[in-house]
Enzyme design. Structure first.
Site, PDB file in Angstrom:
ATOM      1  N   GLU A  25      15.345 -20.704  73.327  1.00  0.00           N
ATOM      2  CA  GLU A  25      15.287 -21.804  72.977  1.00  0.00           C
ATOM      3  C   GLU A  25      15.100 -22.163  74.425  1.00  0.00           C
ATOM      4  OE1 GLU A  25      15.829 -24.705  70.614  1.00  0.00           O
ATOM      5  OE2 GLU A  25      15.364 -23.750  68.900  1.00  0.00           O
TER       6      GLU A  25
ATOM      7  N   GLU B  28      14.565 -17.997  64.025  1.00  0.00           N
ATOM      8  CA  GLU B  28      15.652 -19.027  63.016  1.00  0.00           C
ATOM      9  C   GLU B  28      14.873 -19.742  62.409  1.00  0.00           C
ATOM     10  OE1 GLU B  28      17.836 -21.758  65.998  1.00  0.00           O
ATOM     11  OE2 GLU B  28      18.479 -20.472  67.321  1.00  0.00           O
TER      12      GLU B  28
END
Ligand SMILES: *[C@@H]1O[C@H](CO)[C@@H](O)[C@H](O)[C@H]1NC(C)=O
Ligand SMILES: *[C@@H]1O[C@H](CO)[C@@H](O)[C@H](O)[C@H]1NC(C)=O
Ligand SMILES: *[C@@H]1O[C@H](CO)[C@@H](O)[C@H](O)[C@H]1NC(C)=O
Ligand SMILES: *[C@@H]1O[C@H](CO)[C@@H](O)[C@H](O)[C@H]1NC(C)=O
Ligand SMILES: *[C@@H]1O[C@H](CO)[C@@H](O)[C@H](O)[C@H]1NC(C)=O
Ligand SMILES: *[C@@H]1O[C@H](CO)[C@@H](O)[C@H](O)[C@H]1NC(C)=O
Ligand SMILES: *[C@@H]1O[C@H](CO)[C@@H](O)[C@H](O)[C@H]1NC(C)=O
Ligand SMILES: *[C@@H]1O[C@H](CO)[C@@H](O)[C@H](O)[C@H]1NC(C)=O
Ligand SMILES: *[C@@H]1O[C@H](CO)[C@@H](O)[C@H](O)[C@H]1NC(C)=O
Ligand SMILES: *[C@@H]1O[C@H](CO)[C@@H](O)[C@H](O)[C@H]1NC(C)=O
Length: 639
Positions: free
Chosen positions: A198, A293
Site C-alpha cells: 500500500e 486485498e
C-alpha cells in the site's frame, strides 16, 4: 560467505540503479522505463485477461493467511487444505520483519519462523503463493512489521534515504533469498511477489518514488512483481498515469465498507465501488485486473454483493483479506485495529458455515467456468435497468466469444426489497426473455446472482451440472438439445420445449431435484444451504514432479456431497479416498467423477461400506462420527 557475496552484488546493483535515477530524480514523469524488466522466466506469464502458469490460463483466487499469526508449523497444512477446499488456488502471505530481525543485523528465520515448512505445506495442498515480504507490511501489526530498533533511526521511512536503505538491506537480502528459492522457477509455488505494501502515500517530494519502490527487483525474484495500491489511484501502473517502475502487474486493495465489525448490516448508501472498471481501463488495461486485498469484514451477504461486483469487472487476481484470522500473540497486533475482518476460517481454525460456504460456492462457480477468465466486462455506466427494463436492478455484462455472464444486483445495492423481474439476454438463439414459462424471477434484498447464457461445459463423458439458488422464488434453465427428460428425484419441475431447447422451471425449495436428460447430462438442483455441503477439490499433485495442476477438476475431479469439511479427494486404482472432518455422522455421496465399479471407498484412511448405482455411477456411504480421543497433559505435574 557465498551468500554474503551474492547479497553484496545484489545490493550494488540496486545502488547502481539508484545512482542512475538520482540524476533525473524529482521528475519521475520524465523518465523512460529503466526500471521495467524484460520477463525473466516463462513459467508465469500474463495477458490483459489473466495469469498463465505453464501456459495454462488461471484465475489466481487466494486467501490471506499469515504464518506468523499461527506459529505452529504443524497446523499450516490444515489451513492450506481448508483454503484449497474453498476452491481457491492461492494464498497470499506477509512476512514480519520485526519477528525476523528483532536485533539489528541478526536475521533469524528458524524454528516457528522458518518459511520452508510453510512452502512445503502449500505444495502438499497444491496452493500457489503470493509473497508479500514488506519491508513495511502494515498487516495491523504493531509498527507495521517494522522492528522496534528502527524507531531509533532518524532515517525517513519508506524512502530512498540511505539510512532507511541501510536499515532494510539485511532483511531484504535474506528474505529475498528465501522467497526467491521458493519461486515456481526453482520448484516452489511462489508465482507472484508484491512490492512494498500500500505504497500510496508518503513523504513528498519523494513520493511516489518508483526507484524506492523497486525493492526486490534485484533480490533474485524473477516471477512477476505486483503492487497493491491502497485505493485505485493508479500509482506505478502502466496507463496514462504512468509512472515507470518495477511493477509488472498493477493491483489495488478494496475496503469499501470500512472497518466496523460490530455492525455487519449497516451498509451506507452508494458505498459499492461501481467505478473500478472504468479506473482499471484507464490505469492498467493491459494487465489482468487485480484486487490484491478485498476486505472480508461482514456477512455472507457482503460476499454475495461485493465479491460479485468485483467479478462483474472480470477480476482474475483476487485475494480475500483475511481468510484465516490467526492470533494476536506477544503484543503483535496494533491495539487500534482488528485483525479479524470476520475471517471465514476463525482463530480456532473453525470453518464458519455461512461465510466459508458462500465463499466456496462463488469460487467453485468461477473455477468451473473457464469462459469467465477471458470474458470482457462491459461498461457498467448504464447498468441500472439494463437487460431487465427495471431501474431498481443493475446488470453488468461480461461477454465472451460464446458464453456470457450477467451479474445482477439491486441498483441501490443495500436495498432490502424483493424485486420481481424478467431478463432479456442475448444468446446464440437470439434474445431470450426469462422466464420463458411464465411467472417471474426475483431478487431478494442484499443478494447478487450470475445469469449465464450459452454456458457450455464438458465434464468428461458423464456430465453433471450442480445449480443452486436462494430458497423460494422461481428459477429457470434451458438446455440446448436436451433430448428426453426424466425427473429422478424431487418434484415440481415444469418442462417445456422452446426454440429447440428443453426449458426447466421450478420454485426453489429445500427438496433436492435431480433431472436426467438423454443428452447425457444430469442436473442437480439445490437450494443454497444444501449446496453448502457439496465439494469439488482438485485431485492431488504429481508428487514426483511436484507440479500441481490446479483446476484438475475441469475434467476429472469428483463432485462429493459431504459434511462439515472435505479436505482431499484421490482416485486411484478403482478406489476413492476421501479425507475430511465431521461434526456428526454424515451421509456421503459421490455424484460425479467416480470410476465405474469402484472397489473401495476410504474415509480418513479407513475402508467404509458403500453402494454404487450401476447405471449412474453414484456412490453412497455413511461416515460415522466418533469423538476424538486425546489426553491432556497435567500441567501442574510438569517440572
Ligand atoms: C535463531 O532462533 C532460534 C529459535 O527460533 C534459536 O534457537 C537460535 O539460537 C537462533 N539463532 C541465532 C543465531 O540467534
Ligand atoms: C463508460 O462510459 C462512460 C460514459 O460514456 C465513460 O465516461 C467511461 O469512461 C466508460 N468506461 C469505460 C471503462 O470505458
Ligand atoms: C475469441 O476468439 C478469438 C479467436 O479464436 C480469440 O482470439 C479471442 O481471444 C477470443 N476472445 C475471448 C474474449 O475469448
Ligand atoms: C443507479 O441507481 C442507484 C440507486 O438508485 C443510483 O444511486 C445510481 O446513481 C444510479 N446510477 C446511474 C448511473 O444512474
Ligand atoms: C423498495 O420498494 C419500495 C416500494 O416499491 C420503494 O418505494 C423503495 O424505494 C424501494 N427501496 C429501495 C432501496 O429501492
Ligand atoms: C436483442 O436486444 C438488444 C437490446 O434490446 C437489441 O439491441 C438487439 O437488436 C436484439 N437482437 C435481436 C436479434 O433481436
Ligand atoms: C506441469 O504440468 C503442465 C500442465 O499439465 C505441463 O504442461 C508441464 O509439462 C508439467 N511440467 C512438468 C515439469 O512436469
Ligand atoms: C456441523 O456441520 C454442518 C455442515 O455439515 C452444519 O450444518 C452444522 O451447523 C454444523 N454443526 C455445528 C454444531 O457446528
Ligand atoms: C461425544 O461427546 C459428547 C460430549 O462429551 C457426547 O454428548 C456425545 O454423545 C459423544 N458422541 C459420541 C458419538 O460418542
Ligand atoms: C495433576 O498433578 C498434580 C500435581 O502432581 C496433582 O495434584 C493432581 O491430582 C493431578 N491432576 C490430575 C487430574 O491428575
Amino acid at each position: 560467505m557465498l551468500f554474503r557475496r551474492l547479497c553484496q552484488a545484489a545490493l550494488l546493483s540496486v545502488a547502481a540503479v539508484q545512482t542512475a535515477a538520482m540524476t533525473i530524480g524529482g521528475k519521475p514523469g520524465m523518465m523512460t522505463k529503466p526500471y521495467k524488466r524484460a520477463p525473466l522466466q516463462n513459467i508465469v506469464t500474463w495477458d490483459e485477461h489473466s495469469l498463465f502458469v505453464r501456459g495454462e490460463r488461471i484465475m489466481f483466487y487466494s486467501g490471506e493467511f499469515h504464518p506468523f499469526r499461527l506459529p505452529v508449523p504443524g497446523l499450516w497444512l490444515d489451513v492450506f487444505q481448508k483454503i484449497k477446499a474453498l476452491g481457491y488456488n492461492g494464498v497470499s502471505f506477509y512476512t514480519d520483519w520485526a519477528l525476523l530481525e528483532g536485533k539489528q543485523g541478526e536475521f533469524n528465520a528458524s524454528g516457528v519462523f522458518a518459511l520452508e515448512p510453510f512452502f512445503e505445506a502449500a505444495q502438499t495442498a497444491g496452493i500457489y503463493l503470493l509473497a508479500r515480504p514488506g519491508p513495511y507490511i502494515n498487516a495491523e501489526a504493531l509498527g507495521g512489521g517494522y522492528p522496534g530498533w528502527l524507531q531509533r533511526d532518524p532515517a525517513l521511512l519508506r524512502t530512498r534515504d540511505l539510512g532507511y536503505e541501510h536499515a532494510t538491506d539485511n532483511y531484504v537480502a535474506h528474505i529475498g533469498a528465501i522467497v526467491a528459492a521458493a519461486q515456481i522457477t526453482n520448484g516452489g509455488l511462489v508465482i507472484l511477489v508484491q512490492l512494498e505494501n500500500e505504497y500510496s502515500q508518503g513523504i513528498v517530494p519523494a513520493f511516489p518514488d518508483p526507484i524506492y519502490f523497486g525493492y526486490y527487483r534485484n533480490a533474485g525474484i524473477v516471477v512477476p512483481l505486483i503492487s497493491n495500491d491502497a485505493y485505485p489511484h493508479g500509482y506505478f501502473a502502466d496507463g496514462p498515469l504512468r509512472r515507470p517502475s518495477a511493477v509488472d502487474i498493477y493491483g489495488h486493495d478494496g475496503y469499501p465498507l470500512g472497518f466496523d465489525c460490530a455492525n455487519p448490516y449497516t451498509w451506507p448508501d452508494d458505498a459499492l465501488p461501481t467505478y473500478y472498471l472504468t479506473l482499471y481501463e484507464e490505469q492498467s488495461s493491459s494487465t489482468p485486473y487485480s484486487i490484491v486485498e478485498l476486505e472480508e469484514l461482514l456477512s455472507p451477504e457482503f460476499e454475495r454483493v461485493f465479491y460479485k461486483n468485483d467479478f462483474s469487472f472480470s477480476v482474475t487476481i483476487f485475494n480475500i483479506y483475511m481468510t484465516y484470522r490467526g492470533t494476536n500473540w506477544g503484543n503483535l497486533g496494533h491495539p487500534g485495529t482488528s485483525y479479524d475482518y470476520g475471517a471465514m476460517i476463525d482463530e480456532m481454525r473453525v470453518v464458519t458455515r455461512e461465510k466459508y460456504s458462500e465463499a466456496k460456492l462463488e469460487a467453485n462457480f468461477l473455477q468451473a467456468s473457464p469462459a469467465y477468465f477471458t470474458a470482457v466486462a462491459q461498461n457498467n455506466t448504464n447498468a441500472n435497468g439494463s437487460y431487465t427494463g427495471n431501474d431498481a436492478l443493475a446488470v453488468t455484462a461480461l461477454l465472451g466469444n460464446v458464453t456470457n455472464f450477467f451479474v445482477i444486483r439491486h441498483a441501490a445495492y443495500n436495498s432490502l426489497n424483493t424485486t420481481n423481474y424478467h431478463i432479456t439476454l442475448p444468446t446464440s438463439k437470439g434474445n431470450i426473455t426469462i422466464p420463458q414459462l411464465g411467472g417471474s424471477l426475483s431478487l431478494h434484498g442484499r443478494d447478487s446472482k450470475f445469469h449465464v447464457s450459452d454456458y457450455n461445459k464438458q465434464y468428461g463423458n458423464k456430465r453433471v451440472l450442480v445449480i443452486y439458488g436462494g430458497l423460494g422464488g422461481e428459477h429457470e434453465l434451458a438446455v440446448a438439445s436436451g433430448g428426453h427428460v426424466s425427473i429422478t428425484e424431487g418434484s415440481g419441475v415444469k418442462i417445456a420445449q422452446r426454440k429447440g431447447a428443453t426449458v426447466l422451471n421450478w420454485q426453489m425449495s429445500s427438496e433436492r431435484k435431480v433431472v436426467d436428460l438423454s443428452c447425457d447430462l444430469k442436473i442437480y438442483i439445490l437450494d443454497r444451504n444444501s449446496a453448502y455441503d457439496y465439494w469439488v477439490i482438485d485431485l492431488p499433485s504429481d508428487l514426483v514432479t511436484r507440479n500441481y495442476t490446479n483446476y484438475a477438476h475441469f475434467n476429472s475431479a469428483p463432485i462429493v456431497k459431504a459434511g462439515y469439511l472435505l479436505r482431499t479427494v484421490e482416485v486411484a486404482d478403482g478406489c476413492i479416498h476421501l479425507t475430511g472432518d465431521l461434526n456428526s455422522t454424515t451421509a456421503l455421496e459421490v455424484i460425479g467423477g467416480a470410476p465405474s465399479h469402484i472397489s473401495e471407498l476410504t474415509w480418513n484412511s479407513e475402508s467404509i461400506p458403500f453402494k454404487q448405482d450401476h447405471r449412474t455411477g453414484v456412490v453412497t456411504a455413511t461416515a460415522t462420527y466418533k469423538n476424538a480421543t486425546y489426553s491432556i497433559p497435567n500441567l501442574s505435574a510438569i517440572g
